[in-house]
Design a protein around this motif. Structure first.
Motif, mmCIF file in Angstrom:
data_model
loop_
_atom_site.group_PDB
_atom_site.id
_atom_site.type_symbol
_atom_site.label_atom_id
_atom_site.label_comp_id
_atom_site.label_asym_id
_atom_site.label_seq_id
_atom_site.Cartn_x
_atom_site.Cartn_y
_atom_site.Cartn_z
ATOM 1 N N ARG A 109 -44.062 -52.298 41.008
ATOM 2 C CA ARG A 109 -43.460 -51.733 39.910
ATOM 3 C C ARG A 109 -42.592 -50.550 41.343
ATOM 4 N NH1 ARG A 109 -47.872 -48.818 38.662
ATOM 5 N NH2 ARG A 109 -48.110 -50.448 36.391
ATOM 6 N N HIS A 110 -42.925 -50.844 42.257
ATOM 7 C CA HIS A 110 -42.018 -50.019 43.289
ATOM 8 C C HIS A 110 -41.019 -50.911 43.363
ATOM 9 C CE1 HIS A 110 -40.785 -47.381 46.095
ATOM 10 N NE2 HIS A 110 -40.419 -48.615 47.098
ATOM 11 N N ILE A 111 -41.139 -51.766 43.011
ATOM 12 C CA ILE A 111 -39.471 -52.775 44.181
ATOM 13 C C ILE A 111 -38.763 -52.960 42.473
ATOM 14 C CG2 ILE A 111 -38.771 -55.373 44.204
ATOM 15 C CD1 ILE A 111 -41.037 -55.634 45.394
ATOM 16 N N ALA A 112 -39.850 -52.863 41.232
ATOM 17 C CA ALA A 112 -38.874 -53.056 40.267
ATOM 18 C C ALA A 112 -37.747 -51.420 39.699
ATOM 19 C CB ALA A 112 -39.865 -52.825 39.211
ATOM 20 N N ASP A 153 -37.621 -57.755 35.483
ATOM 21 C CA ASP A 153 -38.669 -58.662 35.140
ATOM 22 C C ASP A 153 -39.400 -59.445 35.428
ATOM 23 O OD1 ASP A 153 -37.498 -58.000 32.902
ATOM 24 O OD2 ASP A 153 -36.107 -59.961 32.129
ATOM 25 N N ASN A 154 -39.062 -59.846 36.668
ATOM 26 C CA ASN A 154 -39.803 -60.518 38.030
ATOM 27 C C ASN A 154 -41.082 -59.646 38.114
ATOM 28 O OD1 ASN A 154 -38.180 -62.092 37.847
ATOM 29 N ND2 ASN A 154 -35.943 -61.793 39.247
ATOM 30 N N PHE A 155 -40.787 -58.548 38.724
ATOM 31 C CA PHE A 155 -41.702 -57.521 39.075
ATOM 32 C C PHE A 155 -42.872 -56.416 38.259
ATOM 33 C CE2 PHE A 155 -37.756 -57.808 40.951
ATOM 34 C CZ PHE A 155 -38.321 -58.359 42.394
ATOM 35 N N LEU A 156 -42.283 -56.775 36.665
ATOM 36 C CA LEU A 156 -42.881 -56.116 35.606
ATOM 37 C C LEU A 156 -43.888 -56.723 34.660
ATOM 38 C CD1 LEU A 156 -40.181 -53.138 35.194
ATOM 39 C CD2 LEU A 156 -42.333 -52.987 36.113
ATOM 40 N N THR A 172 -36.822 -43.240 36.330
ATOM 41 C CA THR A 172 -37.681 -42.358 36.069
ATOM 42 C C THR A 172 -39.416 -42.584 35.398
ATOM 43 O OG1 THR A 172 -35.573 -40.682 36.276
ATOM 44 C CG2 THR A 172 -37.711 -40.111 34.534
ATOM 45 N N HIS A 173 -38.929 -43.096 34.515
ATOM 46 C CA HIS A 173 -40.148 -44.092 34.274
ATOM 47 C C HIS A 173 -41.033 -44.742 33.995
ATOM 48 C CE1 HIS A 173 -39.506 -41.305 29.448
ATOM 49 N NE2 HIS A 173 -38.542 -41.755 30.347
ATOM 50 N N LEU A 174 -40.517 -45.303 35.727
ATOM 51 C CA LEU A 174 -41.134 -46.168 36.691
ATOM 52 C C LEU A 174 -42.081 -46.186 37.597
ATOM 53 C CD1 LEU A 174 -38.638 -49.189 37.205
ATOM 54 C CD2 LEU A 174 -40.828 -49.314 36.274
ATOM 55 N N ILE A 175 -41.650 -44.119 38.477
ATOM 56 C CA ILE A 175 -42.044 -43.813 38.993
ATOM 57 C C ILE A 175 -43.380 -42.788 37.892
ATOM 58 C CG2 ILE A 175 -42.780 -41.503 40.165
ATOM 59 C CD1 ILE A 175 -39.204 -42.273 40.992
ATOM 60 N N LYS A 176 -43.255 -42.346 36.691
ATOM 61 C CA LYS A 176 -43.719 -41.692 35.841
ATOM 62 C C LYS A 176 -45.442 -42.880 35.762
ATOM 63 C CE LYS A 176 -43.864 -42.587 31.889
ATOM 64 N NZ LYS A 176 -43.525 -42.756 30.104
ATOM 65 N N ASN A 177 -44.881 -43.601 35.434
ATOM 66 C CA ASN A 177 -46.228 -45.265 35.361
ATOM 67 C C ASN A 177 -46.813 -44.869 36.451
ATOM 68 O OD1 ASN A 177 -44.996 -45.473 32.685
ATOM 69 N ND2 ASN A 177 -43.603 -47.326 32.701
ATOM 70 N N GLU A 310 -37.685 -55.640 49.388
ATOM 71 C CA GLU A 310 -37.916 -56.064 48.721
ATOM 72 C C GLU A 310 -39.001 -57.163 49.277
ATOM 73 O OE1 GLU A 310 -38.039 -59.891 45.517
ATOM 74 O OE2 GLU A 310 -36.312 -58.436 46.220
ATOM 75 N N ILE A 311 -38.248 -57.940 50.509
ATOM 76 C CA ILE A 311 -39.303 -58.625 51.398
ATOM 77 C C ILE A 311 -40.195 -58.320 52.572
ATOM 78 C CG2 ILE A 311 -38.559 -59.994 53.525
ATOM 79 C CD1 ILE A 311 -35.248 -60.420 52.561
ATOM 80 N N ASP A 312 -40.297 -57.015 52.705
ATOM 81 C CA ASP A 312 -40.731 -55.759 53.580
ATOM 82 C C ASP A 312 -42.040 -55.717 52.894
ATOM 83 O OD1 ASP A 312 -38.807 -56.202 56.037
ATOM 84 O OD2 ASP A 312 -38.382 -53.697 55.862
ATOM 85 N N LEU A 313 -41.900 -55.844 51.588
ATOM 86 C CA LEU A 313 -43.244 -55.050 50.869
ATOM 87 C C LEU A 313 -44.187 -56.035 50.105
ATOM 88 C CD1 LEU A 313 -41.932 -52.179 50.821
ATOM 89 C CD2 LEU A 313 -42.102 -52.156 48.626
ATOM 90 N N ARG A 314 -43.522 -56.982 50.379
ATOM 91 C CA ARG A 314 -44.193 -58.361 49.822
ATOM 92 C C ARG A 314 -44.706 -59.113 51.185
ATOM 93 N NH1 ARG A 314 -40.030 -61.731 45.658
ATOM 94 N NH2 ARG A 314 -41.817 -63.303 45.937
ATOM 95 N N ASP A 315 -43.789 -58.785 52.250
ATOM 96 C CA ASP A 315 -44.509 -60.057 53.480
ATOM 97 C C ASP A 315 -45.574 -58.878 53.626
ATOM 98 O OD1 ASP A 315 -44.775 -61.059 55.871
ATOM 99 O OD2 ASP A 315 -43.214 -59.389 56.633
ATOM 100 N N MET A 316 -45.282 -58.056 53.244
ATOM 101 C CA MET A 316 -47.004 -56.541 53.766
ATOM 102 C C MET A 316 -47.983 -56.846 52.494
ATOM 103 S SD MET A 316 -45.312 -53.035 53.989
ATOM 104 C CE MET A 316 -46.632 -52.114 54.328
#
Length: 334
Positions: A109-112, A153-156, A172-177, A310-316
């Protein structure tokens, strides 16, 4: 962002060819009227023109300095987004006591969010710069000026993606979620109150970074500076050939033959074109740095930064099938 050390002449000519043709024709017309038609009254003293040129140079320098500040602030903001993105993923992996899928949802969701913010910032505004057809053709061929929202669509999940379709500010709504998801995890005992506080401090900082981006995006460079910088530059370059006539006229009296006089006076044309091109290019550099999120040659490379995150977070997340880094197109990194 242009990444090659030296800007290619192909790029330079895409921006300058129209002006170069106009400056050449303008200087040639004035030269012809002066020499062939005998309109000796066209020349003007060069000293007043020098004062105008100095004033215009100072004005352009001020505009370029302020424009660069806007670009550099935008780049620092996205540097903060990169850092806090890694912090968010690290907190998710360290604090959330749940299965891998929950952690993946929070990180995806953060990548989105970063991609939604990028797409929102790339949308054109009423004060966006309109380049000439040659430059716009290059951007159109690269296909990066008007990004589509389908990347989310690839991340949610389909349900969350559908709920966000009609929102005016998706980021804004993604951070709210994210905040609502943290509340659910707290109620389920998957995180502690202290963990939730740490998470919300990060979400607050992400909102701050988003707001700073939106401030730059939605606040145009003061038009009184931008407009009159262009106006004064063009007044100077249009008067320049008239002033150069007096300079060359003073030297031409020592030349005896008409052919030599004609050739010597003809040097006025390339000198006029060169000086005019330098001033208009300096002014154009400032204009192209005013709005650093438009996806032009000198703007913040948000595509590349989003892909790096995206690469860093998915690698984590220990994923193996990681995307490749964004590659430059004609030495332009978007």
């Amino acid at each position: 962002m242009y990444i090659k050390r030296n800007i290619s002449w192909g790029i330079i000519l895409r921006y300058a060819w129209k002006n170069l043709i106009f400056f050449t024709l303008w200087a040639a017309i004035i030269f012809s009227a002066y020499y062939y038609l005998g309109w000796r009254h066209l020349d003007i003293p060069f000293q007043p023109l020098t004062v105008i040129g100095v004033a215009v140079a100072f004005y352009i320098g001020f505009k370029n300095s302020q424009s660069y500040d806007r670009f550099w602030e935008a780049r620092k903001i996205w540097g903060g987004i990169v850092n806090y993105s890694r912090t968010w993923a690290n907190n998710v992996l360290s604090f959330v006591e749940d299965d891998h899928e929950t952690k993946r949802i929070l990180i995806y969701r953060h990548i989105a969010w970063i991609n939604a913010l990028r797409i929102q910032l790339r949308q054109p505004t009423s004060f966006s710069i309109k380049e000439n057809k040659s430059v716009e053709k290059l951007f159109k061929r690269h296909g990066e000026r008007n990004p589509v929202c389908s990347v989310l669509d690839n991340f949610l999940s389909p349900e969350e993606d559908e709920k966000l379709e009609n929102r005016k500010n998706v980021a804004t709504h993604l951070i709210k979620n994210q905040g609502l998801h943290l509340k659910q995890l707290l109620n389920e005992g998957k995180i502690t109150e202290f963990d939730k506080l740490v998470f919300h401090n990060t979400l607050e900082e992400l909102y701050n970074l988003q707001g700073r981006c939106e401030r730059i995006k939605n606040t145009p460079f003061p038009r009184q500076y931008a407009y009159f910088s262009t106006l004064f530059t063009w007044i100077f370059v249009l008067l320049l050939p008239f002033g150069l006539l007096s300079i060359f006229e003073g030297e031409i009296k020592e030349i005896r033959t008409d052919l030599q006089q004609q050739l010597f006076l003809g040097f006025m044309i390339p000198f006029s074109v060169l000086i005019s091109w330098i001033f208009t290019t300096m002014e154009k550099i400032g204009s192209n740095s005013e709005d650093p999120f438009e996806g032009r040659i000198n703007d913040v490379p948000m595509n590349a930064l989003c892909r790096t995150i995206e690469i860093d977070l998915r690698d984590m997340l220990d994923e193996k099938d990681l995307p490749k880094k964004v590659q430059p197109k004609d030495n332009i990194l978007y």
